[in-house]
Design an enzyme around this catalytic site. Structure first.
Site, PDB file in Angstrom:
ATOM      1  CB  CYS A   9      29.742 112.093  57.640  1.00  0.00           C
ATOM      2  SG  CYS A   9      30.155 111.597  59.296  1.00  0.00           S
ATOM      3  CB  CYS A 256      40.191 110.675  50.110  1.00  0.00           C
ATOM      4  SG  CYS A 256      39.950 108.896  50.346  1.00  0.00           S
ATOM      5  CG  ASP A 369      35.475  98.199  46.364  1.00  0.00           C
ATOM      6  OD1 ASP A 369      36.252  98.231  47.326  1.00  0.00           O
ATOM      7  OD2 ASP A 369      34.308  97.784  46.459  1.00  0.00           O
ATOM      8  CB  CYS A 459      45.777 103.808  52.822  1.00  0.00           C
ATOM      9  SG  CYS A 459      44.786 104.308  51.401  1.00  0.00           S
TER      10      CYS A 459
HETATM   11  S1  SF4 Z   1      44.883 107.394  53.658  1.00  0.00           S
HETATM   12 FE1  SF4 Z   1      43.803 106.367  51.949  1.00  0.00          FE
HETATM   13  S2  SF4 Z   1      41.663 106.199  52.584  1.00  0.00           S
HETATM   14 FE2  SF4 Z   1      42.663 107.684  53.948  1.00  0.00          FE
HETATM   15  S3  SF4 Z   1      42.266 109.691  53.026  1.00  0.00           S
HETATM   16 FE3  SF4 Z   1      44.240 109.011  52.240  1.00  0.00          FE
HETATM   17  S4  SF4 Z   1      43.757 107.879  50.331  1.00  0.00           S
HETATM   18 FE4  SF4 Z   1      41.848 108.147  51.488  1.00  0.00          FE
END
Ligand code: SF4
Length: 503
Positions: A9, A256, A369, A459
Site C-alpha cells: 500500500c 526492500c 525492471d 527474493c
Molecule cells: S523479499 Fe524481495 S520484494 Fe519482498 S521485501 Fe524483500 S526484497 Fe522486497
C-alpha cells in the site's frame, strides 16, 4: 484454506498544528502515491471524533465545487490515508471493500485507527492472541491484525509506546504504520527491520507535520522531507514537533530492494538519491556488464515506465541509439504485475504500444525492471518480433528473483517464479528473446547507495530478515524440491505457520 487479503500500500498522514482542515493534504498525498495501490483508497480524519471514508478504485478527481462537501464529510486537523492493492485472496467488490484501509479497532471506549503498508507473516499466532481479548475476532486484512494487536497491548499497558514496542517484538513481517488514538495521539512507526518505506516531513511556516510512504507525498503538498523513519522507531507528533524514540534495535536494516527497481516513483528519494538516478545507474551497470550484447544491438528501448530511466543509462554509457519507441497509454492505469494472471496478458497489450517503423529490421535491447513470472515480458517480446525486430535482447535491472516475498509483494510461491525454475538461457527461450541479461547483485546494491546489510534481498538470495519468514521459506523450498505441488500462497497454510511460529 481461507485466503485473506494480502496487501502492499501507500500511506499518507498529516496533522495541521494550527487546527486547519487536513483533508486537502491527505487527498494530494494519496494522489501522488496512487501507483502504490489502485484497487481502493480511504481516509480517516479526527477532531475528537473519527470520520471515515473508503471506496474502491483510484483516488477520485474532486471538482472544486465538491471540495466543501468533502471537508464537511472529513473534518479535523489530523488524518491518515491509504491506497491499496490486494496481492491475494478474493478480488470481488465486497471482499475488496472489507480489506480497505484505514481501519479503526475499538474496545471499552478505546479506539486506534491505522493506515499500514506491509505484510504480517505470523498471522495465526497473532489472531489467537487477539482472540483472548476479542473472542469473535476475525480479520479481513493485516491492518485489522495490527490495529487490534495495538489496541490489546494499549489496554493492557495503558501506554501507546509500550503497545507499539510489543507489536515490534511480536509481529513477524513488514509494517510501516501511521495512526491516531481516541485521545488524538498521532504517531508512526516501522517494524524492527524497516522493510517498507515511511518518512516524515513538515512545513515550519504552516505548522504541518506529515508521514508518507514516498517523498512525492511531501513534494505535492509543498512540505519538506525531514527523515526516513528508522527501523524499530516510533515517531509521535507533539504540539510542536516530531518526537523520535528507538524502541527496538536489531542492529541491522532490511529495506526492500524491489522498491528501487519497481515500486517507487522515479521522482521519489530513497536514501540520499532520487530513484530516477538509481535506475539510470542500473542501466549504466547493465551496459558495462554486457558489452557483447551492446555490440550486437542497433538501439535501446524500454518497457515504460520503470524501464525508461535505465534505458537512458545504457545510452549514456555506450552512445547506443536510444529510441522512445515504446509508449504507455496515459489513461490505462493498471500495473500489469498486480493483476490476476488471466488479466495480465490482455492488459499489457492494451497499455503499451510500440512505434513499429523504429523497430522493423533492428537489433533491439529492451530494458525491463524485473521478470517475475515471465508472462508479461513474453508478450512484449512477441510484439517486437511481430513488428519485425531482427533481435530482441532483454536488460533486466532487478537481479534474478529466486524466492517468494513474505513482506507484501505479490510473489508467494516458488512455482510461479520463472527465475526460481530456470536459468537465463532457459528463460530467454521461454519468452522468445535472443538473450536475457540480469544486472549483477553487486552492481545493483552499489547503485542504490545502501550497504548490503541495510537491504532485504530475500527474493534474490532466499535469505530473509525475519525468523519466521526464513523458516517458512526453507520449508517451502524443501517441499518444492521434493516435487510437492504448490497451491496458492503456501505460507498461509496453518500447518506451515504452526511449525514456523515464533517460539
Ligand atoms: S523479499 Fe524481495 S520484494 Fe519482498 S521485501 Fe524483500 S526484497 Fe522486497
Amino acid at each position: 484454506m481461507k485466503e485473506y487479503l494480502k496487501i502492499d500500500c501507500g500511506v499518507f498522514a498529516a496533522a495541521n498544528l494550527r487546527g486547519q482542515p487536513v483533508f486537502p493534504l491527505l487527498y494530494w498525498g494519496l494522489r501522488a502515491q496512487n501507483h502504490r495501490g489502485h484497487q481502493s483508497h480511504g481516509f480517516v480524519t479526527f477532531d475528537g471524533k473519527f470520520y471515515s471514508y473508503k471506496s474502491l478504485d483510484l483516488v477520485p478527481r474532486i471538482k472544486t465545487r465538491a471540495t466543501h462537501e468533502w471537508l464537511k464529510r472529513l473534518p479535523g486537523s489530523i488524518g491518515i490515508a491509504n491506497v491499496r492493492y490486494t496481492t491475494s485472496g478474493k478480488t470481488d467488490e465486497k471482499a475488496l471493500m472489507k480489506g480497505t484501509q484505514p481501519v479503526i479497532a475499538k474496545k471499552n471506549g478505546r479506539k486506534i485507527a491505522i493506515s499500514f503498508n506491509g505484510n504480517v507473516v505470523n498471522t495465526l499466532q497473532l489472531k489467537r492472541e487477539i482472540q483472548k481479548e476479542f473472542p469473535r475476532f476475525e480479520y479481513e486484512c493485516d491492518a485489522d491484525l495490527i490495529s487490534h494487536k495495538l489496541l490489546v497491548e494499549n489496554l493492557k499497558t495503558g501506554s501507546l509506546t509500550e503497545a507499539v514496542k510489543r507489536c515490534m517484538k511480536e509481529i513477524d513481517g513488514a509494517f510501516s504504520v501511521a495512526g491516531i488514538t481516541q485521545k488524538g495521539e498521532f504517531f508512526a512507526f516501522k517494524d524492527p527491520y524497516g522493510i517498507r518505506p515511511l518518512c516524515a516531513g513538515k512545513d515550519q511556516k504552516t505548522k504541518i507535520l506529515a508521514f508518507s510512504s514516498e517523498t512525492v507525498g511531501f513534494d505535492i503538498n509543498a512540505l519538506k522531507f525531514q527523515f526516513e523513519i528508522e527501523p524499530g522507531e516510533l515517531v509521535k507528533v507533539t504540539k510542536r514537533s516530531l518526537e523520535r524514540e528507538k524502541l527496538v534495535n536489531m542492529g541491522k536494516k532490511a529495506f526492500c530492494a524491489f522498491e528501487f527497481a519497481y515500486f517507487a516513483r522515479p521522482d521519489s528519494k530513497l536514501g540520499k538519491k532520487y530513484v530516477y538516478e538509481i535506475r539510470e545507474q542500473f542501466g549504466r551497470n547493465l551496459a558495462e556488464e554486457n558489452p557483447e550484447i551492446v555490440q550486437d544491438a542497433d538501439l535501446i528501448i524500454s518497457i515504460p515506465e520503470t524501464g525508461d530511466d535505465s534505458a537512458l543509462g545504457v545510452h549514456e554509457a555506450t552512445g547506443l541509439k536510444w529510441e522512445r519507441a515504446s509508449r504507455r497509454h496515459r489513461y490505462v492505469t493498471e500495473r500489469a504485475f498486480i493483476l490476476l494472471s488471466k488479466e495480465r496478458q490482455s492488459t499489457i497489450d492494451k497499455k503499451i504500444n510500440f512505434i513499429a517503423s523504429k523497430i522493423r529490421g533492428k537489433r533491439v535491447i529492451i530494458t525491463e525492471d524485473s521478470i517475475v513470472r515471465g508472462d508479461t515480458t513474453k508478450v512484449v517480446v512477441e510484439k517486437l518480433r511481430k513488428m519485425g525486430a531482427k533481435k530482441v535482447h532483454l536488460f533486466v535491472t532487478f537481479p534474478r528473483i529466486i524466492g517468494p516475498c513474505f513482506y507484501g509483494i505479490n510473489m508467494a510461491t516458488y512455482g510461479e517464479l520463472i527465475g526460481a525454475n530456470y536459468d537465463e538461457e532457459e528463460i530467454a527461450k521461454i519468452i522468445g528473446a535472443d538473450s536475457v541479461n540480469y544486472q549483477s547483485l553487486k552492481g545493483f546494491i552499489k547503485a542504490t547507495g545502501y550497504h548490503r546489510n541495510e537491504l532485504c534481498l530475500g527474493c534474490l538470495t532466499r535469505k530473509y530478515p525475519t525468523p519466521m519468514a526464513q523458516r517458512i521459506a526453507d520449508e517451502m523450498w524443501k517441499r518444492f524440491q521434493e516435487g510437492e505441488k504448490e497451491t496458492g500462497r503456501l505460507y498461509e497454510i496453518p500447518e506451515l505457520l504452526e511449525n514456523a511460529a515464533i517460539k
